[in-house]
Write a protein that holds these residues in place. Sequence first.
Motif, PDB file in Angstrom:
ATOM      1  N   PHE A  56      11.614  -9.622  -4.855  1.00 44.95           N
ATOM      2  CA  PHE A  56      10.745  -8.870  -5.775  1.00 44.95           C
ATOM      3  C   PHE A  56       9.387  -8.704  -5.099  1.00 44.95           C
ATOM      4  N   GLN A  57       8.960  -7.481  -4.889  1.00 46.90           N
ATOM      5  CA  GLN A  57       7.736  -7.284  -4.122  1.00 46.90           C
ATOM      6  C   GLN A  57       6.911  -6.099  -4.622  1.00 46.90           C
TER       7      GLN A  57
ATOM      8  N   ASP B 250       3.549  -0.078  -6.452  1.00 52.94           N
ATOM      9  CA  ASP B 250       4.996   0.031  -6.536  1.00 52.94           C
ATOM     10  C   ASP B 250       5.616  -1.356  -6.613  1.00 52.94           C
ATOM     11  N   LEU B 251       6.590  -1.533  -7.493  1.00 55.34           N
ATOM     12  CA  LEU B 251       7.342  -2.785  -7.561  1.00 55.34           C
ATOM     13  C   LEU B 251       8.775  -2.480  -7.186  1.00 55.34           C
ATOM     14  N   THR B 252       9.335  -3.253  -6.269  1.00 59.56           N
ATOM     15  CA  THR B 252      10.717  -3.006  -5.871  1.00 59.56           C
ATOM     16  C   THR B 252      11.432  -4.326  -5.647  1.00 59.56           C
TER      17      THR B 252
ATOM     18  N   ASN C 173       0.629   0.874   1.558  1.00 59.12           N
ATOM     19  CA  ASN C 173       1.394   0.456   2.735  1.00 59.12           C
ATOM     20  C   ASN C 173       1.258  -1.021   3.097  1.00 59.12           C
ATOM     21  N   ALA C 174       0.864  -1.871   2.143  1.00 60.89           N
ATOM     22  CA  ALA C 174       0.793  -3.314   2.438  1.00 60.89           C
ATOM     23  C   ALA C 174       1.397  -4.068   1.254  1.00 60.89           C
ATOM     24  N   TYR C 175       1.936  -5.264   1.525  1.00 55.29           N
ATOM     25  CA  TYR C 175       2.461  -6.083   0.439  1.00 55.29           C
ATOM     26  C   TYR C 175       1.319  -6.581  -0.433  1.00 55.29           C
ATOM     27  N   ALA C 176       1.591  -6.675  -1.737  1.00 56.23           N
ATOM     28  CA  ALA C 176       0.543  -7.106  -2.663  1.00 56.23           C
ATOM     29  C   ALA C 176       1.156  -8.075  -3.672  1.00 56.23           C
TER      30      ALA C 176
END
Length: 365
Positions: free
Chosen positions: A249-250, A268-270, A255-258
């Motif tokens: 879950f990220q 965006d959550l994916t 363009n960076a992980y948060a």
Amino acid sequence: MNALERKLKRQIALDGPISVASYMAQCLSDPAHGYYTNRDPFGAQGDYITAPEISQMFGELIGIWFLDLWQQQGRPNPFHLVELGPGRGTLMADMVRAVLPHLQKNETLSIHLVEISPVLIQIQKEKLEPNGVSVTWHDDLSDLPQAPLFLIGNEFFDALPIHQWVAHKQKWHERVIGLDDDGALAFGLGPVRDMIAPGDNHIDDGAIFEHSPASEAIIAQIANHLTLHSGAGLFIDYGYDKPGFGDTFQALRQNAYANPLQHCGEQDLTAHVDFHALAKSAQETMENTGDNPAISRITTQSDFLLAMGLQERAGQLGAGKDLDVQVAIQTAVERLASPDQMGTLFKALALYPQAISAPVFSRLT
Ligand code: SAH
């Protein structure tokens, strides 16, 4: 604190912690404040870039794959091409350009887009309407034509909600989102669930197992349609093809992980897509429906694109062009197919009638 965060916190304070699936669904598609409801995630200030935005070759090769399957099934007219989650419409525009020259005068292309974002629908209109082909938008799959459908989804399933289960003292608990002592959103352990996860004998505390009933329901709906009406489906996404544990879950922001628990609805959550579970759900549905079962097969994006002629298409596009154009095309090939970029993390799942052979996938059997 933004309006959606306030709303979620109020809901949790009143009713208790919520599942990861509920949190993800609300952050992505809340009618007023959801990430996809409100914005173009691919813009200049975009949060990520997808394969069709990297190169036109991606959509062209997919278009040719569907053309082959459509021809093998007797060229059902109209040729219904369906896309789930079409983003900016780039993939569909590239597919249309590849497919149209192969249609005869009496044959028409009919495009169907399943999309929840009003902002993206507007962008898709501008991209696709100049092609002169008929385009229809749908909120979900339920009102698609009862006819052979050729369905593509790229980075669609990763946007659908997942549940997470956490192992604790040899029991599986739903992972939930509640409030910590300071009133901030925080992960916690929810109720024990009666469930079977792979390799169930001894599970280390803290192991996480993910499950997306929403994705499985959609693939089953598609599988059901294909066994009743034929056609084909192709779904490409980042994910894994064997059952396993892990927290995927990220959040992605510029363009960076948060941190997924911050900036609700603004990032965006994916989650990685469990291709094994999708293929299994499709296969079970297809075996139980009609007398024309379809089959499901998984491969990697790299194997798919290379077998469909990625290098050859790159050579054609670059022929006679300046060196910088050729280098840009080759860089796109690397990004799409190289194992240390998108090539093997991204998988492709195909669903197609048993009686025919699908390019690339038939070689796996
Ligand atoms: N396929 C595109 C876009 C991927 S992003 C590309 O490859 O560039 C995910 C897309 O799915 C967006 O268009 C988003 O608005 C759409 N989407 C997300 N959840 C959806 C849902 N539940 N139903 C339909 N579309 C959805």
